[in-house]
Scaffold this motif. Structure first.
Motif, PDB file in Angstrom:
ATOM      1  N   ILE A   1       0.828  -1.205   0.000  1.00 47.04           N
ATOM      2  CA  ILE A   1       0.000   0.000   0.000  1.00 47.04           C
ATOM      3  C   ILE A   1       0.858   1.248   0.000  1.00 47.04           C
ATOM      4  N   LYS A   2       1.812   1.341   0.920  1.00 44.59           N
ATOM      5  CA  LYS A   2       2.584   2.576   1.030  1.00 44.59           C
ATOM      6  C   LYS A   2       3.555   2.757  -0.136  1.00 44.59           C
ATOM      7  N   GLN A   3       4.033   1.658  -0.733  1.00 47.56           N
ATOM      8  CA  GLN A   3       4.870   1.698  -1.931  1.00 47.56           C
ATOM      9  C   GLN A   3       6.054   2.662  -1.783  1.00 47.56           C
ATOM     10  N   ASP A   4       6.795   2.483  -0.703  1.00 42.49           N
ATOM     11  CA  ASP A   4       8.020   3.261  -0.531  1.00 42.49           C
ATOM     12  C   ASP A   4       9.100   2.820  -1.516  1.00 42.49           C
ATOM     13  N   SER A   5       9.077   1.566  -1.925  1.00 43.78           N
ATOM     14  CA  SER A   5      10.127   1.018  -2.784  1.00 43.78           C
ATOM     15  C   SER A   5       9.746   1.125  -4.255  1.00 43.78           C
ATOM     16  N   ARG A   6      10.771   1.207  -5.094  1.00 39.35           N
ATOM     17  CA  ARG A   6      10.527   1.127  -6.533  1.00 39.35           C
ATOM     18  C   ARG A   6       9.954  -0.241  -6.898  1.00 39.35           C
ATOM     19  N   ASN A   7      10.363  -1.276  -6.156  1.00 44.84           N
ATOM     20  CA  ASN A   7       9.846  -2.620  -6.410  1.00 44.84           C
ATOM     21  C   ASN A   7       8.322  -2.633  -6.330  1.00 44.84           C
ATOM     22  N   ALA A   8       7.780  -2.062  -5.251  1.00 47.01           N
ATOM     23  CA  ALA A   8       6.332  -2.093  -5.051  1.00 47.01           C
ATOM     24  C   ALA A   8       5.603  -1.292  -6.117  1.00 47.01           C
ATOM     25  N   ARG A   9       6.199  -0.201  -6.538  1.00 49.84           N
ATOM     26  CA  ARG A   9       5.544   0.601  -7.581  1.00 49.84           C
ATOM     27  C   ARG A   9       5.568  -0.141  -8.916  1.00 49.84           C
ATOM     28  N   ALA A  10       6.678  -0.838  -9.195  1.00 47.30           N
ATOM     29  CA  ALA A  10       6.736  -1.643 -10.421  1.00 47.30           C
ATOM     30  C   ALA A  10       5.757  -2.809 -10.347  1.00 47.30           C
ATOM     31  N   PHE A  11       5.657  -3.430  -9.173  1.00 48.41           N
ATOM     32  CA  PHE A  11       4.730  -4.551  -9.016  1.00 48.41           C
ATOM     33  C   PHE A  11       3.295  -4.103  -9.267  1.00 48.41           C
ATOM     34  N   ALA A  12       2.903  -2.963  -8.700  1.00 46.61           N
ATOM     35  CA  ALA A  12       1.524  -2.501  -8.863  1.00 46.61           C
ATOM     36  C   ALA A  12       1.172  -2.346 -10.335  1.00 46.61           C
ATOM     37  N   GLN A  13       2.080  -1.791 -11.107  1.00 50.03           N
ATOM     38  CA  GLN A  13       1.817  -1.619 -12.530  1.00 50.03           C
ATOM     39  C   GLN A  13       1.728  -2.973 -13.240  1.00 50.03           C
ATOM     40  N   LEU A  14       2.638  -3.888 -12.894  1.00 46.14           N
ATOM     41  CA  LEU A  14       2.621  -5.200 -13.518  1.00 46.14           C
ATOM     42  C   LEU A  14       1.347  -5.961 -13.149  1.00 46.14           C
ATOM     43  N   PHE A  15       0.975  -5.907 -11.886  1.00 44.90           N
ATOM     44  CA  PHE A  15      -0.231  -6.591 -11.426  1.00 44.90           C
ATOM     45  C   PHE A  15      -1.476  -6.040 -12.127  1.00 44.90           C
ATOM     46  N   GLN A  16      -1.551  -4.733 -12.261  1.00 43.18           N
ATOM     47  CA  GLN A  16      -2.712  -4.139 -12.911  1.00 43.18           C
ATOM     48  C   GLN A  16      -2.762  -4.487 -14.397  1.00 43.18           C
ATOM     49  N   ARG A  17      -1.609  -4.615 -15.025  1.00 39.26           N
ATOM     50  CA  ARG A  17      -1.614  -5.001 -16.440  1.00 39.26           C
ATOM     51  C   ARG A  17      -2.166  -6.411 -16.627  1.00 39.26           C
ATOM     52  N   TRP A  18      -1.773  -7.318 -15.725  1.00 40.35           N
ATOM     53  CA  TRP A  18      -2.172  -8.713 -15.892  1.00 40.35           C
ATOM     54  C   TRP A  18      -3.524  -9.028 -15.260  1.00 40.35           C
ATOM     55  N   GLN A  19      -3.880  -8.349 -14.174  1.00 39.95           N
ATOM     56  CA  GLN A  19      -5.146  -8.619 -13.478  1.00 39.95           C
ATOM     57  C   GLN A  19      -5.342 -10.125 -13.275  1.00 39.95           C
ATOM     58  N   PRO A  20      -4.423 -10.785 -12.577  1.00 43.05           N
ATOM     59  CA  PRO A  20      -4.440 -12.248 -12.513  1.00 43.05           C
ATOM     60  C   PRO A  20      -5.648 -12.805 -11.772  1.00 43.05           C
ATOM     61  N   ASP A  21      -5.975 -14.035 -12.105  1.00 42.64           N
ATOM     62  CA  ASP A  21      -7.049 -14.744 -11.410  1.00 42.64           C
ATOM     63  C   ASP A  21      -6.569 -15.289 -10.074  1.00 42.64           C
ATOM     64  N   VAL A  22      -5.329 -15.813 -10.079  1.00 47.58           N
ATOM     65  CA  VAL A  22      -4.746 -16.401  -8.870  1.00 47.58           C
ATOM     66  C   VAL A  22      -3.314 -15.893  -8.737  1.00 47.58           C
ATOM     67  N   TYR A  23      -2.928 -15.592  -7.503  1.00 44.84           N
ATOM     68  CA  TYR A  23      -1.593 -15.054  -7.208  1.00 44.84           C
ATOM     69  C   TYR A  23      -0.951 -15.924  -6.134  1.00 44.84           C
TER      70      TYR A  23
END
Length: 587
Positions: free
Chosen positions: A177-199
């Protein structure tokens, strides 16, 4: 559609792709059973797979805090690695993330073997007819580069491994949620692109000793949308538990308990709030799993347990793709009409089920260090017992659905995170004065020690007012009529466990910017009391009811200041407004 079916049929029936090199063993497989791949070896292996098999795509998907690229691997039968195209073909997406804690590397090694096997083995290729695999090889790249053999003091191998913290010493599994890291910000974009059914997020456990190699955290059933919760409880979880039993790798819910042994008070379900990976994915109606292999088991069976779980999951998603798709679609549709949203939860200690648990007897003996009694588990005394499993959580705070939230453009850090998580924002086209529902922070508590770079607020109490406020051209409006509705509620409502307020993004409103000199304001306050008998009556009642207040001239003067026109109205006023009033001037 005919062309798609034909291409899929040809891909499935095609012979296994030829191997350009004879040896496709991973570094784990080449080693002595107690070695995990390095980051460089891992990426090089996926590069070889990408070059050899058109079904596999390796690409960079952002950067990490140390400046290294974050990678994604896509395994798709026809080589389609475009998220929009994959969704159009009605394929289910299984998203696997490894190495968020690089000292827990079993999933890293298991996923490398899984990707290889799913393109090289004819029987496994069939599972990809309607499933696309997305893999983050190593999420915490920074920590994976800090190789050592000591920081996992309670863990039985591998010989060397990475470090839990990233380059900023953040635990990335508290950063969604807080996304202090570049990792978390990159993950959010990747996750939203894929919108997976199961993680799936692969881990190694800490804690007690017991017989199981694998324990599992599934998305907390009461926090998941009811339609998806039923699917998880009645279909997916039974299939996974039965499958692991059949492979002689029995599984149990994650071992979290109070007392010396699990049977003392039973197991407790894990409440994964949105700071955690599966708590974040739940906000978007994605079923999530955290696999936790047991730290004291040998490394080879731990890797095998991760592989078996991932393989079984893909197989079942392939088999049950239509039912899973229907459950997610219903959840998304019902979200559009949901009127109440829980913000915080507590375990129900009166509700439990009985499960069979295979443990070791916990005993005590004198400590060689302190001489005091210490706990140890007797592996010569295994047991199987029926124990209580507490996995029912009830909402403690809920909120009614607003039409929209209005977010002033000044709060750029919040707006950036909303965008990264797929929130659709529109902006006001002109300066506008609106009468809207406004929160004031009436009370809150703050942690006394920093937690992941923040001092978290909790026990937030609110006071609500309807008042006119002026918003500027370019301020933003987030309608609840969008897939990110639940994410919006649980980040923008101050009482939510992992709201942006809880993480300190709005701390500027908690401090007054103006005050008074008492010798000057004494006369102003006296004049206010002369003109306002009702105010004098309120002051008198407070003096009578509270002796400490009556004895403090400073406290009484502060009370008068807060009732005066001089007191700044923005102090403690939460800047995000709940809007229920109809149309707004939007671009």
């Amino acid at each position: 559609m005919l062309a798609f079916l034909l291409s899929t049929l040809l891909a499935v029936s095609a012979p296994t792709a030829p191997r350009p090199a004879a040896d496709w063993r991973t570094p784990f497989e080449k080693g002595n059973g107690n070695i995990t791949t390095t980051h460089a070896e891992c990426i090089a292996y996926y590069q070889r797979l990408d070059a050899a098999y058109p079904e596999i795509t390796l690409r960079e998907t952002g950067t990490t805090d140390i400046g290294q690229p974050l990678h994604e691997v896509v395994v798709s039968l026809d080589g389609d690695a475009d998220p929009a195209s994959v969704r159009q073909k009605n394929r289910r997406v299984v998203f696997i993330q490894n190495g968020i804690h690089p000292g827990e590397p079993e999933g890293i090694d298991a996923a490398m073997m899984l990707a290889r096997d799913y393109v090289q083995k004819r029987e496994l290729r069939r599972q990809l007819e309607n499933v696309t695999l997305v893999i983050i090889p190593i999420y915490n790249v920074d920590g994976s580069l800090v190789r050592n053999s000591t920081t996992r003091a309670n863990q039985n191998g591998p010989e060397s491994y990475g470090f839990r913290g990233n380059a900023r010493n953040l635990d990335l599994n508290r950063d969604y949620i807080k996304q202090d890291s570049r990792n978390a910000r990159a993950f959010a974009q990747l996750f939203q692109r894929w919108q997976p059914d199961v993680y799936v997020d692969t881990h190694t456990s800490d804690g007690a000793d017991y017989q199981y190699t694998m324990t599992l955290i599934a998305t907390q059933k009461d926090k998941l949308h009811p339609v998806l919760s039923q699917y998880l409880q009645r279909r997916l979880l039974p299939a996974l538990y039965a499958g692991m039993d059949k492979r002689k790798m029995p599984m149990t819910p994650y071992v979290d308990f109070e007392g010396r042994t699990p049977d003392a008070r039973g197991l407790q379900g894990f409440l994964e709030t949105p700071r955690y990976s599966t708590g974040y994915t739940t906000l978007f109606n994605t079923i999530g799993f955290v696999t936790e292999t047991h730290m004291l088991k040998a490394y080879t069976p731990r890797v095998r347990a991760q592989y078996d779980f991932l393989d079984l999951l893909v197989r079942y998603v392939h088999q049950d793709a239509a039912a899973l798709a229907e459950a997610r679609q219903q959840a998304q549709q019902q979200l559009q009409t949901q009127t109440q949203f829980p913000l915080a939860w507590a375990i129900d200690t009166t509700s439990f089920e009985k499960i069979s648990f295979r443990g070791y007897e916990g005993k005590t003996k004198p400590s060689a260090v302190s001489g005091q009694p210490r706990l140890w588990y007797d592996r010569q005394a295994p047991y199987t017992r029926q124990i209580n499993y507490y996995n029912t959580f009830r909402p403690t705070v809920s909120v009614a659905r607003p039409q929209a939230y209005i977010i002033p453009q000044a709060w750029g850090e919040v707006l950036e995170r909303l965008r990264l998580s797929g929130v659709q924002l529109k902006s006001l086209t002109r300066d506008t004065t609106l009468t809207a529902e406004v929160y004031y922070i009436a009370d809150y508590k703050t942690g006394q020690r920093p937690y992941e770079g923040h001092y978290l607020h909790n026990k937030v109490e609110l006071r609500t007012e309807q008042q006119p406020l002026t918003f500027r051209r370019g301020d933003f409006v987030a309608s609840l009529d969008q897939p990110a509705a639940r994410y919006l509620v649980e980040t923008l409502e101050p009482q939510a466990t992992d709201s942006f307020f809880a993480w300190g993004f709005f701390d500027g409103i908690l401090q007054q910017k103006e005050y008074f000199s008492d010798y000057v304001f004494e006369d102003v306050a006296a004049e206010l009391l002369k003109r306002d008998p009702a105010l004098r009556e309120r002051l008198t009642k407070l003096q009578q009811a509270n002796p400490a207040f009556a004895a403090s001239g400073a406290a009484q003067l502060d009370f008068m200041y807060r009732q005066s026109p001089n007191y700044e109205k923005s102090h403690l006023r939460y800047p995000v407004v709940r809007w229920q009033g109809g149309k707004l001037p939007l671009e």
